[in-house]
Design a protein around this motif. Structure first.
Motif, PDB file in Angstrom:
ATOM      1  N   GLU A 601      10.072   4.084  -2.381  1.00 14.97           N
ATOM      2  CA  GLU A 601       8.697   3.956  -1.895  1.00 14.97           C
ATOM      3  C   GLU A 601       8.040   5.323  -1.968  1.00 14.97           C
ATOM      4  O   GLU A 601       8.481   6.255  -1.305  1.00 14.97           O
ATOM      5  CB  GLU A 601       8.707   3.438  -0.448  1.00 14.97           C
ATOM      6  CG  GLU A 601       7.340   3.250   0.152  1.00 14.97           C
ATOM      7  CD  GLU A 601       6.433   2.372  -0.704  1.00 14.97           C
ATOM      8  OE1 GLU A 601       5.527   2.928  -1.338  1.00 14.97           O
ATOM      9  OE2 GLU A 601       6.660   1.151  -0.741  1.00 14.97           O
ATOM     10  N   VAL A 602       7.028   5.459  -2.803  1.00 22.77           N
ATOM     11  CA  VAL A 602       6.402   6.790  -2.918  1.00 22.77           C
ATOM     12  C   VAL A 602       5.064   6.900  -2.212  1.00 22.77           C
ATOM     13  O   VAL A 602       4.562   7.990  -1.991  1.00 22.77           O
ATOM     14  CB  VAL A 602       6.245   7.242  -4.398  1.00 22.77           C
ATOM     15  CG1 VAL A 602       7.604   7.377  -5.065  1.00 22.77           C
ATOM     16  CG2 VAL A 602       5.358   6.294  -5.193  1.00 22.77           C
ATOM     17  N   PHE A 603       4.494   5.743  -1.843  1.00 16.80           N
ATOM     18  CA  PHE A 603       3.186   5.812  -1.171  1.00 16.80           C
ATOM     19  C   PHE A 603       3.337   5.610   0.322  1.00 16.80           C
ATOM     20  O   PHE A 603       2.979   4.589   0.885  1.00 16.80           O
ATOM     21  CB  PHE A 603       2.225   4.785  -1.766  1.00 16.80           C
ATOM     22  CG  PHE A 603       1.994   5.011  -3.228  1.00 16.80           C
ATOM     23  CD1 PHE A 603       1.262   6.106  -3.645  1.00 16.80           C
ATOM     24  CD2 PHE A 603       2.530   4.165  -4.173  1.00 16.80           C
ATOM     25  CE1 PHE A 603       1.056   6.344  -4.996  1.00 16.80           C
ATOM     26  CE2 PHE A 603       2.326   4.396  -5.524  1.00 16.80           C
ATOM     27  CZ  PHE A 603       1.596   5.484  -5.933  1.00 16.80           C
ATOM     28  N   ILE A 604       3.916   6.569   0.965  1.00 18.54           N
ATOM     29  CA  ILE A 604       4.155   6.469   2.409  1.00 18.54           C
ATOM     30  C   ILE A 604       3.565   7.691   3.066  1.00 18.54           C
ATOM     31  O   ILE A 604       3.435   8.738   2.453  1.00 18.54           O
ATOM     32  CB  ILE A 604       5.665   6.311   2.677  1.00 18.54           C
ATOM     33  CG1 ILE A 604       5.877   5.840   4.109  1.00 18.54           C
ATOM     34  CG2 ILE A 604       6.410   7.582   2.390  1.00 18.54           C
ATOM     35  CD1 ILE A 604       7.318   5.442   4.387  1.00 18.54           C
TER      36      ILE A 604
END
Lengths: 604, 604
Positions: A601-604
């Motif tokens: 998950e990179v959009f956190i």
């Protein structure tokens, strides 16, 4: 308020000297035209634009098109655009005599519309989409549909649109669900919703003829099951009267820019009484639409190029009139006792104006080149020449649509900065250009879509043939430029960039060869930027070479200063823009993969 | 409509972990504060912003501030911002106890205002300029002026402004002509016009206290003859009542964005009855103003960083909700039978979102770092530490103001593109962020001015000491990152860029050494971009290193995904943005001179 919006001299230099309109005129199709008559046509378009388009540009922004009582209310100049424009032949001009046209070269049609776009980009689209819709009928529909609709469209009495987008299917046309049900009477019944329909409805035309993509019941899934229909707002009764065809105007989208150019949401068959007539064969709709797409994409690039030009003229005028600040002395200080300088004397302002100039003029040069290829395709009898023009057009088209839109927006942004605080104020026109041009990166396939087309389809097409042809053209210009001592270093630089392009493509191809298409295309946007800079640099080197030859040969068509200024702008583009390819290549050849979705998950 | 506008977790990570607020709290000035109380303060600001600012953001754009009956009519939330904000201490917070403040660290004040800016950038400026004006009085004016004006300003009962710009003198303050004539009663009589005055007049405050730059009769020409005055809209009579002070509101500029934040044109002394009181000493006005300028420029960068963050949140939300298109199969085709993907699954959309994220978070990290230096300057007792913080702040300030404004605008532009056609429509908020952020490159010294400041003043200052300190800080981070195998390659890359920076500066210095300052500064804008990318990459490497250390040490303050996402964003910034320095260096070191005026006419 700026008083100029275009540089006609540069337009004619490009048309005649650089892109050699005369050689196109040799084809039979254009035998009734010559340089003089076409220049007169362009001058009359300029005069029309001065009088009927430019003076209403700001007013159209301030009184947006809007939905009212089931129709869309637009500015009164839309009426003038359609009716007077129709009378002047602005809609019919490029069509065959047979269809009621004047058979003018597409290059000249492009130049004429470019002038109008620069004067007021909210207006020419009404005529342009009518033209595009008529073109689809002329090329693919039967005689009955042609006779019924085309004459009133070319005269500007009726409008026309292209209806592709649906709420659930933006860029993804395979997901269109508008339904067409066959009837025993030869027509179909249409049911569905279309959004973002430019020029979709307005009070000044008796009828609007929609060219609608829809799916015939039982058609295959995806793009192979899409058909094209003529669906007028009012259908023609046997006695010739018009009757409402159940095409309702649901809404008019309110937008950040191009507020005078309406963008509608249309409903087809809400009362189950909307008739459509099939164009050509069933399930071929997308193919037909895409056969017209090159012209449409040249049109979008042209509009953006025109706004970039108009904004450049406005910034230049301001910079020539506004005093502010002082020249730096050799002490590194300024002398406050001295009068203020005009801002055009400051290097940073000159840099900004040269950026605007080199992007604006580079863009229209690209657009005219693509139009020239289009002319060759339509008029040449030399099959070899046509095949070459076709491939060159195919590889250029994504850049034709994208470069003026993206770099054009950046140049308008720079132009706004030239005015400082005033640039942000509604009393000055830059902020309107800034808002208007922003849609061009989205129209007719976003930059993302165009980039996938360029790298995913056009680069590999016919085993790289299109790209090879483009490289040969560039090499030819490099050869010519190398004959002049002062141009030779730039020619050499561009040659180096061509080699770099090969390396970049070689590096990316590794992913495609392994079947990893997602990775291959992940940075397509950057590749678009990379190849566009090389292409525009080529066109600037070509312009500079023509200017140099004119200087050397003593050609007095333009002044020496004019020719020198083109060479200067070329140098500017090479130093400030072409250099960007070094970094772009570095990123494109970097093997790290950061944008393909993984479990992380990179959009956190 | 987007429902979120900020990532509070990242803000706290930056504040506590990366920029170590706790170490600043050790200074006596902040002894009454601790992490918990300050976090509670920020949470209350978030809650206030959720309730009073964000819900009115679109409405304020749709009902612009406007001039009516001699005053400016603004949205009702301006009243809430000033009064409730005043009650909450949002204006007074960073001031000394003595002046009625709370002595909160500037870092926390920055974070609090950043939250408000992200929620609704049209509102915090009213409080912010009041604060700035009060600060000038507190620092430089006598007790009488302090007692008379400051308490009502800090409570939000009265507004405040800074009046610098005049119609003939935009960026060129040396050309100010507003006149101050001494009287025998201790005050001066003011005469002149000021334009672009943010928060210059509105119906919700009883009084507006203007801090005005003017020239006392007979003062030296240029910047050395400018004095600072307190000029209230209503002066205070002996009995404490207010009486009109001949400050008239001539107009309110209508703008492309920030429409709810009024921008006025003020006239002073039209009836020859405008009194002003000198602040500090005569002819020191510009010096005083510039002593406050670092804070003001941090404020501008903060506002732009906040808009970039809010736009990122809106684009991210859309991308997570919107289905469109399909994944490419290993055949290179798509399967139309398959359901549509969410657009966040497409690499190009992920690239756009990562660009937004890395610019937005990199920007606020830079802003917090500058605020930290500001805190050290104001609270440390260690002279060495203060001297170092001062120099670092000086070299960073032009980038602090410019990077979030320029790259932020670019990231909002990218964010609009994520939404396709909807991004251009008024029903979606991206187009408003796009218009609003555009002013930040112009506010408080345009990008051109900032770039001249960076290369012309800050780089050479104290024989390059500030730049050396910045390099040492960067080297320190490189050292720490190198301890981690997966960060070491990035550390090495950044080290290479530091060397490149030295080469670039060495190359440019040749012009300065020859006294050719015009040429030295001609490409200052490009140098700004060059050094900013290096600086932001440093801050990303620093963030990634803190994340890595937390991962290794098992620190559970944030999730593992959170830490990993920071490392991922760092990699993205290095691959897609830091690489741009290669081309920028190429252009900067190119010896060709194309933008310095010569006899050759290039704009023809």
């Amino acid at each position: 308020m700026a008083s100029t919006y275009i540089d006609m001299e540069t337009l004619k230099f490009l048309l005649h000297k650089v892109h050699d309109l005369e050689s196109v005129l040799k084809n039979d199709r254009f035998e009734d035209h010559d340089k003089e008559s076409l220049d007169m046509f362009l001058d009359s378009v300029k005069e029309f634009s001065d009088r009927e388009l430019f003076p209403y540009f700001k007013e159209m922004d301030e009184t947006p098109a809007h939905h009212k009582d089931g129709t869309v209310i637009v500015h009164k100049q839309v009426d003038v655009m359609m009716k007077k424009g129709g009378e002047m032949g602005l809609i019919a001009a490029p069509f065959d005599y047979e269809a009621g046209g004047l058979q003018i070269p597409f290059m000249v049609h492009t130049a004429a519309t470019y002038i109008q776009d620069a004067a007021n980009n909210h207006l020419p689209g009404y005529a342009g989409l009518t033209q595009g819709a008529a073109e689809l009928i002329v090329h693919f529909a039967n005689k009955e549909l042609n006779d019924a609709y085309v004459p009133n469209m070319l005269s500007g009495q009726w409008g026309g649109t292209m209806c592709l987008t649906e709420p659930q299917a933006g860029s993804s046309l395979s997901d269109i669900v508008t339904k067409a049900t066959p009837t025993d009477d030869g027509h179909y019944k249409l049911n569905g919703q279309k959004i973002f329909i430019s020029g979709g409805d307005y009070q000044y035309v008796e009828n609007v003829v929609h060219l609608v993509l829809a799916r015939i019941e039982g058609a295959p899934a995806g793009t192979k099951g899409i058909s094209l229909f003529v669906v007028p707002k009012h259908r023609i009764k046997e006695n010739g009267d018009l009757e409402f065809n159940d095409v309702t105007t649901v809404a008019d989208f309110q937008k950040m820019g191009q507020k005078g150019y309406c963008t509608t949401h249309l409903g087809f068959g809400d009362a189950d009484d909307c008739k459509g007539w099939l164009v050509g064969e069933a399930n071929q709709g997308l193919k037909y639409m895409f056969m017209m797409m090159n012209g449409a994409r040249i049109g979008v690039g042209r509009g953006a190029a025109a706004i970039a030009m108009a904004a450049y003229q406005a910034s230049l005028q301001y910079a020539n009139e506004r005093p502010q600040g002082r020249k730096l002395q050799s002490s590194g200080k300024k002398n406050p006792e001295e009068g203020q300088s005009l801002i055009i004397e400051h290097p940073d302002v000159r840099r900004m104006l040269l950026l605007q100039k080199s992007i604006a003029e580079g863009s229209i040069s690209l657009i005219l080149l693509a139009s020239r290829y289009q002319d060759i395709l339509e008029s040449s009898k030399d099959e070899e020449e046509k095949k070459k023009a076709k491939l060159l057009l195919e590889i250029l088209i994504p850049m034709v649509k994208t470069f003026p839109s993206e770099a054009g927006a950046q140049s308008v942004n720079t132009g706004l900065q030239v005015l400082g605080g005033y640039g942000f104020c509604e009393d000055f026109i830059l902020q309107q250009y800034y808002r208007d041009i922003r849609i061009f990166s989205i129209y007719e396939g976003t930059t993302g879509i165009q980039s996938q087309d360029l790298l995913g389809r056009k680069v590999p097409m016919e085993n790289g043939k299109a790209l090879q042809l483009l490289s040969s053209e560039i090499m030819e210009t490099i050869g010519k430029a190398s004959n002049h001592n002062d141009l030779a270093p730039y020619a050499k630089k561009l040659g180096g960039k061509l080699k770099l392009a090969q390396e970049v493509i070689g590096s990316l191809m590794q992913y495609a060869q392994k079947g990893n298409y997602e990775r291959y295309l992940a940075d397509a946007n950057l590749f678009m930027e990379f190849l566009s800079h090389i292409t525009i640099s080529w066109l600037w080197l070509d312009m500079a070479t023509h200017a140099k030859v004119s200087l050397v040969s003593g050609d007095k068509t333009h002044s020496e200063e004019f020719y020198e200024s083109k060479i200067h702008a070329m140098k500017f583009y090479f130093k400030y823009e072409l250099t960007k390819t070094t970094s772009l290549a570095e990123t494109l050849m970097d093997s790290e993969t950061l944008t393909v979705k993984t479990d992380q998950e990179v959009f956190i």
